[in-house]
Design a protein around this motif. Structure first.
Motif, PDB file in Angstrom:
ATOM      1  N   MET A 185       4.470 -10.031  -8.267  1.00  0.00           N
ATOM      2  CA  MET A 185       5.849  -9.717  -8.291  1.00  0.00           C
ATOM      3  C   MET A 185       6.145  -8.878  -9.570  1.00  0.00           C
ATOM      4  N   SER A 245       0.766  -1.265  -0.005  1.00  0.00           N
ATOM      5  CA  SER A 245      -0.338   0.082  -0.192  1.00  0.00           C
ATOM      6  C   SER A 245       0.987   1.400  -0.008  1.00  0.00           C
ATOM      7  N   ARG A 305      -7.486   1.728   8.490  1.00  0.00           N
ATOM      8  CA  ARG A 305      -8.157   1.305   9.736  1.00  0.00           C
ATOM      9  C   ARG A 305      -7.939   2.236  10.610  1.00  0.00           C
ATOM     10  N   VAL A 360      -5.918  -6.714   0.032  1.00  0.00           N
ATOM     11  CA  VAL A 360      -6.385  -7.310   1.396  1.00  0.00           C
ATOM     12  C   VAL A 360      -7.486  -8.372   0.849  1.00  0.00           C
TER      13      VAL A 360
HETATM   14  N1  LIG Z   1       1.451 -11.389  -5.747  1.00  0.00           N
HETATM   15  C1  LIG Z   1       2.463 -11.035  -5.136  1.00  0.00           C
HETATM   16  O1  LIG Z   1       3.545 -10.925  -5.741  1.00  0.00           O
HETATM   17  C2  LIG Z   1       2.453 -10.195  -4.005  1.00  0.00           C
HETATM   18  C3  LIG Z   1       3.671  -9.579  -3.290  1.00  0.00           C
HETATM   19  C4  LIG Z   1       3.797  -8.749  -2.483  1.00  0.00           C
HETATM   20  C5  LIG Z   1       2.495  -8.964  -1.480  1.00  0.00           C
HETATM   21  N2  LIG Z   1       1.760  -9.678  -1.789  1.00  0.00           N
HETATM   22  C6  LIG Z   1       0.549 -10.056  -1.036  1.00  0.00           C
HETATM   23  O2  LIG Z   1      -0.161  -8.583  -0.663  1.00  0.00           O
HETATM   24  C7  LIG Z   1      -0.496  -8.717   0.867  1.00  0.00           C
HETATM   25  C8  LIG Z   1       0.004  -7.489   1.544  1.00  0.00           C
HETATM   26  O3  LIG Z   1       1.203  -7.678   1.686  1.00  0.00           O
HETATM   27  P1  LIG Z   1       1.994  -6.518   2.412  1.00  0.00           P
HETATM   28  O4  LIG Z   1       3.435  -7.088   2.491  1.00  0.00           O
HETATM   29  O5  LIG Z   1       1.828  -5.153   2.105  1.00  0.00           O
HETATM   30  O6  LIG Z   1       1.532  -6.859   3.908  1.00  0.00           O
HETATM   31  P2  LIG Z   1       1.575  -5.749   4.897  1.00  0.00           P
HETATM   32  O7  LIG Z   1       2.541  -4.742   4.937  1.00  0.00           O
HETATM   33  O8  LIG Z   1       1.440  -6.370   6.390  1.00  0.00           O
HETATM   34  O9  LIG Z   1       0.238  -4.939   4.855  1.00  0.00           O
HETATM   35  C9  LIG Z   1      -1.061  -5.238   5.114  1.00  0.00           C
HETATM   36  C10 LIG Z   1      -1.927  -4.238   4.642  1.00  0.00           C
HETATM   37  O10 LIG Z   1      -3.445  -4.746   4.442  1.00  0.00           O
HETATM   38  C11 LIG Z   1      -4.481  -4.039   5.107  1.00  0.00           C
HETATM   39  N3  LIG Z   1      -5.283  -4.919   5.900  1.00  0.00           N
HETATM   40  C12 LIG Z   1      -5.128  -6.183   6.391  1.00  0.00           C
HETATM   41  N4  LIG Z   1      -6.135  -6.565   6.862  1.00  0.00           N
HETATM   42  C13 LIG Z   1      -7.081  -5.910   6.751  1.00  0.00           C
HETATM   43  C14 LIG Z   1      -8.534  -5.678   6.960  1.00  0.00           C
HETATM   44  N5  LIG Z   1      -9.261  -6.859   7.524  1.00  0.00           N
HETATM   45  N6  LIG Z   1      -9.259  -4.853   6.595  1.00  0.00           N
HETATM   46  C15 LIG Z   1      -8.689  -3.682   5.794  1.00  0.00           C
HETATM   47  N7  LIG Z   1      -7.424  -3.594   5.617  1.00  0.00           N
HETATM   48  C16 LIG Z   1      -6.509  -4.576   5.790  1.00  0.00           C
HETATM   49  C17 LIG Z   1      -3.552  -3.069   6.061  1.00  0.00           C
HETATM   50  O11 LIG Z   1      -4.253  -2.061   6.123  1.00  0.00           O
HETATM   51  P3  LIG Z   1      -4.051  -0.911   7.261  1.00  0.00           P
HETATM   52  O12 LIG Z   1      -2.891  -0.091   6.650  1.00  0.00           O
HETATM   53  O13 LIG Z   1      -5.268  -0.081   7.194  1.00  0.00           O
HETATM   54  O14 LIG Z   1      -3.847  -1.527   8.480  1.00  0.00           O
HETATM   55  C18 LIG Z   1      -2.236  -2.972   5.413  1.00  0.00           C
HETATM   56  O15 LIG Z   1      -2.118  -1.832   4.496  1.00  0.00           O
HETATM   57  C19 LIG Z   1      -0.248  -9.815   1.188  1.00  0.00           C
HETATM   58  O16 LIG Z   1      -1.167 -11.012   1.594  1.00  0.00           O
HETATM   59  C20 LIG Z   1       1.137 -10.313   0.718  1.00  0.00           C
HETATM   60  O17 LIG Z   1       1.159 -11.968   0.675  1.00  0.00           O
HETATM   61  C21 LIG Z   1       1.919 -10.593  -2.872  1.00  0.00           C
END
Ligand SMILES: NC(=O)c1ccc[n+]([C@@H]2O[C@H](COP(=O)([O-])OP(=O)(O)OC[C@H]3O[C@@H](n4cnc5c(N)ncnc54)[C@H](OP(=O)(O)O)[C@@H]3O)[C@@H](O)[C@H]2O)c1
Length: 321
Positions: free
Chosen positions: A270, A169, A188, A222
């Motif tokens: 990615m 984000s 949030r 999310v």
């Molecule tokens: N496909 C890919 O290549 C790839 C690459 C990177 C990450 N991802 C995936 O993307 C996701 C995020 O990764 P990240 O590293 O950015 O994680 P992170 O740093 O832990 O961030 C999580 C984000 O999700 C939001 N969130 C979590 N639960 C929520 C809920 N119940 N309601 C509303 N918002 C919620 C949080 O919002 P708040 O700021 O409001 O707390 C925060 O902004 C993960 O599932 C990860 O596995 C995928």
């Protein structure tokens, strides 16, 4: 060497599988290089590895970490590109069916040494510190591809980022602002929304709040908790670009809205090596300072994981070696 590793899959208690301790220094296969990380970023992917998602039980113990910036034996400063594929594959690495991410098959980067194929290191721009460069390879690369390869957004158009403080984000907010998009963000808590504003968001809203106008593209990592809001936020012909499902992966598809408004839903994973090269050049040229909310020595890795599991992120969490 000192490393942060997962001893076993622990679906319900990932911190129980987390260890900081000695691991054997890796061999360097022909055509590969040893990188001595100076800094390494944490990602949700590491939590999935601790939980046992994405790799089979016999692959443990596994050193965590898909992100690092460090130094080669010849002194070059590099950023690690974490997608390791079939050396004979040509084209988009993210579509290679045999690709793996560091920590899925090969040992990861939260260590004093990580070995990768020679093509998986990229020159680090001098303008980026090691800590800032260490967050580029996963969350920032994912955000770059979502924004610039997948979304079709043009400068001046409006984007929505679901989640304010996470790694993906905050990267989307900072990149989107620098690229000239109008950036709206949901979060949030007031603190998380204040962070988004400081990073360049033009409008901030509580999670699920009705927006004052429709957006061209919603970026959703999310999943279940925000999907319905993302669908409702789109103008006719708009798109959701999805890279994750932190809160669950089975939301209503809302098919009537999907076909009637001719919405587009696209997955993104990615990025290519070239996209990482382009990301590093953009961050360098635009003078973007990636948001790092917490930096701790490798010995205190557990503190970083606890913050991530408790959703206390404020940008990226970085371990220094
Ligand atoms: N496909 C890919 O290549 C790839 C690459 C990177 C990450 N991802 C995936 O993307 C996701 C995020 O990764 P990240 O590293 O950015 O994680 P992170 O740093 O832990 O961030 C999580 C984000 O999700 C939001 N969130 C979590 N639960 C929520 C809920 N119940 N309601 C509303 N918002 C919620 C949080 O919002 P708040 O700021 O409001 O707390 C925060 O902004 C993960 O599932 C990860 O596995 C995928």
């Amino acid at each position: 060497m000192l490393a942060v590793y997962a001893s076993e899959p622990r679906p319900d208690d990932p911190l129980e599988a987390l260890h900081v301790g000695e691991r054997t220094e890796p061999e360097v296969p022909a055509g590969w290089v040893a990188v001595r990380p100076a800094a390494a970023g944490l990602n949700m992917h590491d939590v999935w590895t601790l939980r046992g998602v994405g790799l089979s039980a016999e692959r443990y113990p596994m050193i965590l970490g898909t992100d690092a910036a460090g130094v080669l034996d010849n002194g070059d400063e590099v950023v690690v590109y974490p997608v390791i594929g079939d050396p004979h594959w040509s084209g988009d690495e993210t579509l290679d069916p045999h690709r793996t991410l560091l920590t899925e098959k090969h040992q990861g980067a939260l260590a004093q040494t990580v070995v990768v194929p020679a093509r998986n290191v990229i020159h680090k721009p001098a303008s980026l510190s090691m800590s800032h460069a260490a967050v580029m390879g996963t969350a920032w690369l994912t955000a770059y591809r979502m924004l610039f390869t997948k979304s079709g957004l043009r400068p001046g158009q409006r984007m929505l980022v679901q989640g304010a403080s996470g790694g993906v984000s905050t990267a989307l907010i900072q990149l989107g602002h620098a690229a000239g998009f109008t950036v709206w963000v949901t979060g949030r808590s007031p603190e998380k929304l204040a962070l988004a504003e400081r990073l360049g968001a033009h409008g901030v809203f509580a999670s699920g709040e009705r927006l004052p106008a429709k957006v061209d593209v919603a970026f959703d990592s999310v999943g279940q908790a925000t999907w319905a809001h993302s669908m409702r936020a789109l103008r006719p012909g708009g798109a959701i670009i999805c890279c994750g499902s932190t809160s669950g992966s089975a939301p209503s598809a809302d098919l009537q809205r999907l076909f009637f408004l001719q919405l587009r839903v696209e997955g993104s994973t990615m990025g290519t090596r070239q996209e990482l090269v382009d990301l590093l050049a953009f961050v360098d040229q635009a003078g973007i300072v990636p948001e790092v909310g917490m930096e701790v020595p490798i010995a205190d890795a557990r503190e970083g994981f606890k913050e991530m599991l408790a959703s206390k992120t404020a940008g990226k969490i970085v371990l220094t070696m």
